[in-house]
Write a protein that holds these residues in place. Structure first.
Motif, PDB file in Angstrom:
ATOM      1  N   ASP A 128      -1.888  23.798 -24.841  1.00  0.00           N
ATOM      2  CA  ASP A 128      -3.281  23.429 -24.580  1.00  0.00           C
ATOM      3  C   ASP A 128      -3.509  21.928 -24.677  1.00  0.00           C
ATOM      4  OD1 ASP A 128      -3.798  26.136 -24.283  1.00  0.00           O
ATOM      5  OD2 ASP A 128      -4.924  26.341 -26.164  1.00  0.00           O
ATOM      6  N   LEU A 129      -2.879  21.283 -25.655  1.00  0.00           N
ATOM      7  CA  LEU A 129      -3.061  19.837 -25.809  1.00  0.00           C
ATOM      8  C   LEU A 129      -2.470  19.063 -24.636  1.00  0.00           C
ATOM      9  CD1 LEU A 129      -2.416  19.301 -29.625  1.00  0.00           C
ATOM     10  CD2 LEU A 129      -4.604  19.299 -28.413  1.00  0.00           C
ATOM     11  N   VAL A 130      -1.291  19.476 -24.178  1.00  0.00           N
ATOM     12  CA  VAL A 130      -0.673  18.797 -23.033  1.00  0.00           C
ATOM     13  C   VAL A 130      -1.516  19.008 -21.779  1.00  0.00           C
ATOM     14  CG1 VAL A 130       1.339  18.784 -21.506  1.00  0.00           C
ATOM     15  CG2 VAL A 130       1.659  18.826 -23.976  1.00  0.00           C
ATOM     16  N   GLU A 131      -1.973  20.228 -21.559  1.00  0.00           N
ATOM     17  CA  GLU A 131      -2.800  20.512 -20.380  1.00  0.00           C
ATOM     18  C   GLU A 131      -4.121  19.752 -20.429  1.00  0.00           C
ATOM     19  OE1 GLU A 131      -3.173  24.760 -20.181  1.00  0.00           O
ATOM     20  OE2 GLU A 131      -1.083  25.028 -19.585  1.00  0.00           O
ATOM     21  N   ALA A 132      -4.735  19.686 -21.602  1.00  0.00           N
ATOM     22  CA  ALA A 132      -5.996  18.954 -21.735  1.00  0.00           C
ATOM     23  C   ALA A 132      -5.797  17.462 -21.498  1.00  0.00           C
ATOM     24  CB  ALA A 132      -6.608  19.198 -23.110  1.00  0.00           C
ATOM     25  N   ALA A 133      -4.686  16.931 -21.998  1.00  0.00           N
ATOM     26  CA  ALA A 133      -4.397  15.509 -21.780  1.00  0.00           C
ATOM     27  C   ALA A 133      -4.193  15.217 -20.298  1.00  0.00           C
ATOM     28  CB  ALA A 133      -3.169  15.096 -22.579  1.00  0.00           C
ATOM     29  N   ARG A 134      -3.487  16.103 -19.615  1.00  0.00           N
ATOM     30  CA  ARG A 134      -3.266  15.911 -18.176  1.00  0.00           C
ATOM     31  C   ARG A 134      -4.581  16.003 -17.402  1.00  0.00           C
ATOM     32  NH1 ARG A 134       0.800  19.821 -15.908  1.00  0.00           N
ATOM     33  NH2 ARG A 134       0.651  18.434 -14.116  1.00  0.00           N
ATOM     34  N   ALA A 135      -5.380  17.006 -17.736  1.00  0.00           N
ATOM     35  CA  ALA A 135      -6.668  17.176 -17.053  1.00  0.00           C
ATOM     36  C   ALA A 135      -7.591  16.000 -17.336  1.00  0.00           C
ATOM     37  CB  ALA A 135      -7.323  18.477 -17.491  1.00  0.00           C
ATOM     38  N   SER A 136      -7.577  15.555 -18.569  1.00  0.00           N
ATOM     39  CA  SER A 136      -8.432  14.442 -18.961  1.00  0.00           C
ATOM     40  C   SER A 136      -8.080  13.169 -18.211  1.00  0.00           C
ATOM     41  CB  SER A 136      -8.299  14.221 -20.470  1.00  0.00           C
ATOM     42  OG  SER A 136      -9.205  13.267 -20.925  1.00  0.00           O
ATOM     43  N   SER A 137      -6.799  12.877 -18.132  1.00  0.00           N
ATOM     44  CA  SER A 137      -6.398  11.644 -17.450  1.00  0.00           C
ATOM     45  C   SER A 137      -6.560  11.739 -15.946  1.00  0.00           C
ATOM     46  CB  SER A 137      -4.963  11.269 -17.811  1.00  0.00           C
ATOM     47  OG  SER A 137      -4.071  12.236 -17.315  1.00  0.00           O
ATOM     48  N   SER A 138      -6.353  12.918 -15.380  1.00  0.00           N
ATOM     49  CA  SER A 138      -6.451  13.028 -13.924  1.00  0.00           C
ATOM     50  C   SER A 138      -7.887  13.100 -13.426  1.00  0.00           C
ATOM     51  CB  SER A 138      -5.665  14.247 -13.418  1.00  0.00           C
ATOM     52  OG  SER A 138      -6.266  15.435 -13.874  1.00  0.00           O
ATOM     53  N   THR A 139      -8.822  13.458 -14.286  1.00  0.00           N
ATOM     54  CA  THR A 139     -10.228  13.534 -13.877  1.00  0.00           C
ATOM     55  C   THR A 139     -11.081  12.437 -14.492  1.00  0.00           C
ATOM     56  OG1 THR A 139     -10.782  15.033 -15.700  1.00  0.00           O
ATOM     57  CG2 THR A 139     -10.140  16.045 -13.589  1.00  0.00           C
ATOM     58  N   ASP A 140     -10.461  11.593 -15.311  1.00  0.00           N
ATOM     59  CA  ASP A 140     -11.162  10.517 -16.017  1.00  0.00           C
ATOM     60  C   ASP A 140     -12.292  11.071 -16.884  1.00  0.00           C
ATOM     61  OD1 ASP A 140     -11.430   7.867 -16.783  1.00  0.00           O
ATOM     62  OD2 ASP A 140     -12.951   7.461 -15.250  1.00  0.00           O
ATOM     63  N   GLN A 141     -12.031  12.225 -17.476  1.00  0.00           N
ATOM     64  CA  GLN A 141     -12.987  12.858 -18.398  1.00  0.00           C
ATOM     65  C   GLN A 141     -12.364  12.870 -19.786  1.00  0.00           C
ATOM     66  OE1 GLN A 141     -16.123  13.912 -17.364  1.00  0.00           O
ATOM     67  NE2 GLN A 141     -15.474  12.863 -15.504  1.00  0.00           N
ATOM     68  N   ARG A 142     -12.585  11.786 -20.521  1.00  0.00           N
ATOM     69  CA  ARG A 142     -11.946  11.606 -21.824  1.00  0.00           C
ATOM     70  C   ARG A 142     -12.247  12.734 -22.793  1.00  0.00           C
ATOM     71  NH1 ARG A 142     -13.549   6.253 -20.499  1.00  0.00           N
ATOM     72  NH2 ARG A 142     -15.556   6.540 -21.498  1.00  0.00           N
ATOM     73  N   HIS A 143     -13.413  13.293 -22.680  1.00  0.00           N
ATOM     74  CA  HIS A 143     -13.838  14.306 -23.645  1.00  0.00           C
ATOM     75  C   HIS A 143     -12.974  15.563 -23.616  1.00  0.00           C
ATOM     76  CE1 HIS A 143     -15.804  17.002 -20.704  1.00  0.00           C
ATOM     77  NE2 HIS A 143     -16.001  15.879 -20.053  1.00  0.00           N
ATOM     78  N   LEU A 144     -12.333  15.865 -22.488  1.00  0.00           N
ATOM     79  CA  LEU A 144     -11.527  17.086 -22.404  1.00  0.00           C
ATOM     80  C   LEU A 144     -10.390  17.086 -23.428  1.00  0.00           C
ATOM     81  CD1 LEU A 144     -11.227  17.464 -18.517  1.00  0.00           C
ATOM     82  CD2 LEU A 144     -12.774  18.692 -20.069  1.00  0.00           C
ATOM     83  N   ALA A 145      -9.657  16.015 -23.497  1.00  0.00           N
ATOM     84  CA  ALA A 145      -8.529  15.932 -24.433  1.00  0.00           C
ATOM     85  C   ALA A 145      -9.014  15.826 -25.872  1.00  0.00           C
ATOM     86  CB  ALA A 145      -7.632  14.744 -24.093  1.00  0.00           C
ATOM     87  N   ILE A 146     -10.038  15.046 -26.101  1.00  0.00           N
ATOM     88  CA  ILE A 146     -10.545  14.848 -27.461  1.00  0.00           C
ATOM     89  C   ILE A 146     -11.116  16.149 -28.009  1.00  0.00           C
ATOM     90  CG2 ILE A 146     -12.248  13.620 -28.864  1.00  0.00           C
ATOM     91  CD1 ILE A 146      -9.815  11.942 -27.886  1.00  0.00           C
ATOM     92  N   GLU A 147     -11.849  16.897 -27.187  1.00  0.00           N
ATOM     93  CA  GLU A 147     -12.419  18.168 -27.644  1.00  0.00           C
ATOM     94  C   GLU A 147     -11.324  19.183 -27.960  1.00  0.00           C
ATOM     95  OE1 GLU A 147     -15.162  19.309 -24.586  1.00  0.00           O
ATOM     96  OE2 GLU A 147     -16.634  17.803 -25.196  1.00  0.00           O
ATOM     97  N   GLU A 148     -10.288  19.232 -27.144  1.00  0.00           N
ATOM     98  CA  GLU A 148      -9.186  20.171 -27.389  1.00  0.00           C
ATOM     99  C   GLU A 148      -8.451  19.802 -28.671  1.00  0.00           C
ATOM    100  OE1 GLU A 148      -7.461  23.663 -26.509  1.00  0.00           O
ATOM    101  OE2 GLU A 148      -8.906  22.722 -25.165  1.00  0.00           O
ATOM    102  N   LEU A 149      -8.176  18.522 -28.851  1.00  0.00           N
ATOM    103  CA  LEU A 149      -7.506  18.047 -30.062  1.00  0.00           C
ATOM    104  C   LEU A 149      -8.348  18.363 -31.303  1.00  0.00           C
ATOM    105  CD1 LEU A 149      -5.231  16.379 -31.443  1.00  0.00           C
ATOM    106  CD2 LEU A 149      -6.652  14.360 -31.020  1.00  0.00           C
ATOM    107  N   THR A 150      -9.622  18.065 -31.249  1.00  0.00           N
ATOM    108  CA  THR A 150     -10.515  18.316 -32.374  1.00  0.00           C
ATOM    109  C   THR A 150     -10.604  19.805 -32.683  1.00  0.00           C
ATOM    110  OG1 THR A 150     -11.802  16.344 -31.838  1.00  0.00           O
ATOM    111  CG2 THR A 150     -12.869  17.987 -33.248  1.00  0.00           C
TER     112      THR A 150
END
Length: 107
Positions: free
Chosen positions: A55-77
């Motif tokens: 989930d963390l890797v997928e969220a990081a990829r989605a976050s960087s590819s869509t420029d939506q920082r909150h996706l990765a941070i929310e998953e990590l949190t």
């Protein structure tokens, strides 16, 4: 840029810097390697560690590819707070539901 945006960006860059170190260690599964970088993952069950890593890797990829920082941070949190709750013992005991719960008026 607002202060909140700058803080969120800094958190994402810190997360990305940690995540980048995971492939440097080639021993063990992804979850085992990520547990070295994110030791709080050790509080999770082995199956949850696998899910968390994925989930963390997928969220990081989605976050960087869509420029939506909150996706990765929310998953990590979310995963970190879950690990914290598990470490505190939450979820280990069976819940006792009250059959004759008394209803009260809303305040």
């Amino acid at each position: 840029m607002y202060r909140g945006e700058a803080d969120e960006r800094a958190r994402l860059l810190n997360f990305a810097a940690q995540l980048i170190t995971v492939p440097l260690d080639d021993s063990g599964t992804l979850a085992e390697r990520m547990s070295k970088t994110f030791p709080w993952m050790l509080a999770l069950s082995p199956a949850d560690r696998e899910s968390c890593a994925r989930d963390l890797v997928e969220a990081a990829r989605a976050s960087s590819s869509t420029d939506q920082r909150h996706l990765a941070i929310e998953e990590l949190t979310s995963w970190k707070e879950t690990a914290t709750a598990v470490a505190a013992g939450l979820g280990r005991s069976d819940l006792e539901w009250l059959d004759d719960a008394e209803r009260v008026e809303r305040p």
